[in-house]
Write an enzyme that holds these catalytic residues in place. Sequence first.
Site, mmCIF file in Angstrom:
data_model
loop_
_atom_site.group_PDB
_atom_site.id
_atom_site.type_symbol
_atom_site.label_atom_id
_atom_site.label_comp_id
_atom_site.label_asym_id
_atom_site.label_seq_id
_atom_site.Cartn_x
_atom_site.Cartn_y
_atom_site.Cartn_z
ATOM 1 N N TYR A 24 0.666 -1.230 -0.009
ATOM 2 C CA TYR A 24 -0.042 0.170 -0.084
ATOM 3 C C TYR A 24 0.707 1.338 0.000
ATOM 4 O O TYR A 24 0.311 2.241 -0.159
ATOM 5 C CB TYR A 24 -1.211 0.025 1.218
ATOM 6 C CG TYR A 24 -1.930 -1.148 1.306
ATOM 7 C CD1 TYR A 24 -2.733 -1.388 0.119
ATOM 8 C CD2 TYR A 24 -1.891 -1.977 2.154
ATOM 9 C CE1 TYR A 24 -3.696 -2.431 0.217
ATOM 10 C CE2 TYR A 24 -2.981 -3.120 2.073
ATOM 11 C CZ TYR A 24 -3.714 -3.259 1.160
ATOM 12 O OH TYR A 24 -4.648 -4.294 1.139
ATOM 13 N N HIS A 102 -8.666 1.897 -5.679
ATOM 14 C CA HIS A 102 -8.166 0.960 -4.886
ATOM 15 C C HIS A 102 -6.320 1.266 -5.336
ATOM 16 O O HIS A 102 -5.996 1.632 -6.167
ATOM 17 C CB HIS A 102 -8.030 -0.712 -5.393
ATOM 18 C CG HIS A 102 -9.545 -1.202 -5.399
ATOM 19 N ND1 HIS A 102 -9.737 -1.442 -4.125
ATOM 20 C CD2 HIS A 102 -10.323 -1.269 -6.256
ATOM 21 C CE1 HIS A 102 -11.182 -1.768 -4.244
ATOM 22 N NE2 HIS A 102 -11.602 -1.812 -5.516
#
Length: 148
Positions: A24, A102
Site C-alpha cells: 500500500y 484501489h
Amino acid sequence: MTKTVFVLNGPNLNLLGTREPAVYGSATLADVEAACAAKAAALGLALTFRQSNHEGQLIDWLHEAGREGAVGVAFNPGGYTHTSVALHDAVKAIKVPVIEVHISNPAAREPFRHVSFVSSAARGTIAGLGVLGYVLAIEALAALSDRP
Ligand code: CA2
C-alpha cells in the site's frame, strides 16, 4: 455555488502507512487527504473526505453525496469491495458518478480479491496506482461533470 467532490474510504484504511508498505506504500490517510484537497482546490471544488470501518456508515455517506448532488464520489470500499451487495446497491442507487479506487491492484493479488461487488455499479475503476489513483479519480469526476 461551489460543487463538492466526496472521497470515501472503507475499513482499515485508517491504518494506511502503518503496515504493509510493500502493498500500500508509505503514505498515511492524512497524506491521501492532503493530496485530494490540493487537487480539489486546483479544480475549484470543495472536498468531503471521510473514512469508516462500518458498512452502513459508508452507505449513508453515499446516499448523502447523491442527495447533495455532489460532483461525484471517489470510493475505496476496502475489503467490502469483495463482499458487499449492500454497497453495490448503494452505488447503483445514487445518481452521481462513483469511481471505485484501489491503492493496490486487487487483480494481481489473492483470488478472493479478484471479484468486486462495486465495479459493476461504478462509473469506472482505478486500481494499482497508489495514492495517485485518488487524485486521478477527482480529476475524472470534475471532467465528467464539465461535459455537456
Ligand atoms: O488496494 C486497495 O485500496 C484495497 O481496497 C485495500 C483493502 C483491500 O481489502 C482491498 O482488497 C484493496 C484493504 C485496506 C486495508 O488497508 C491497510 C493498509 C495498511 C495497513 C493495514 C491495512
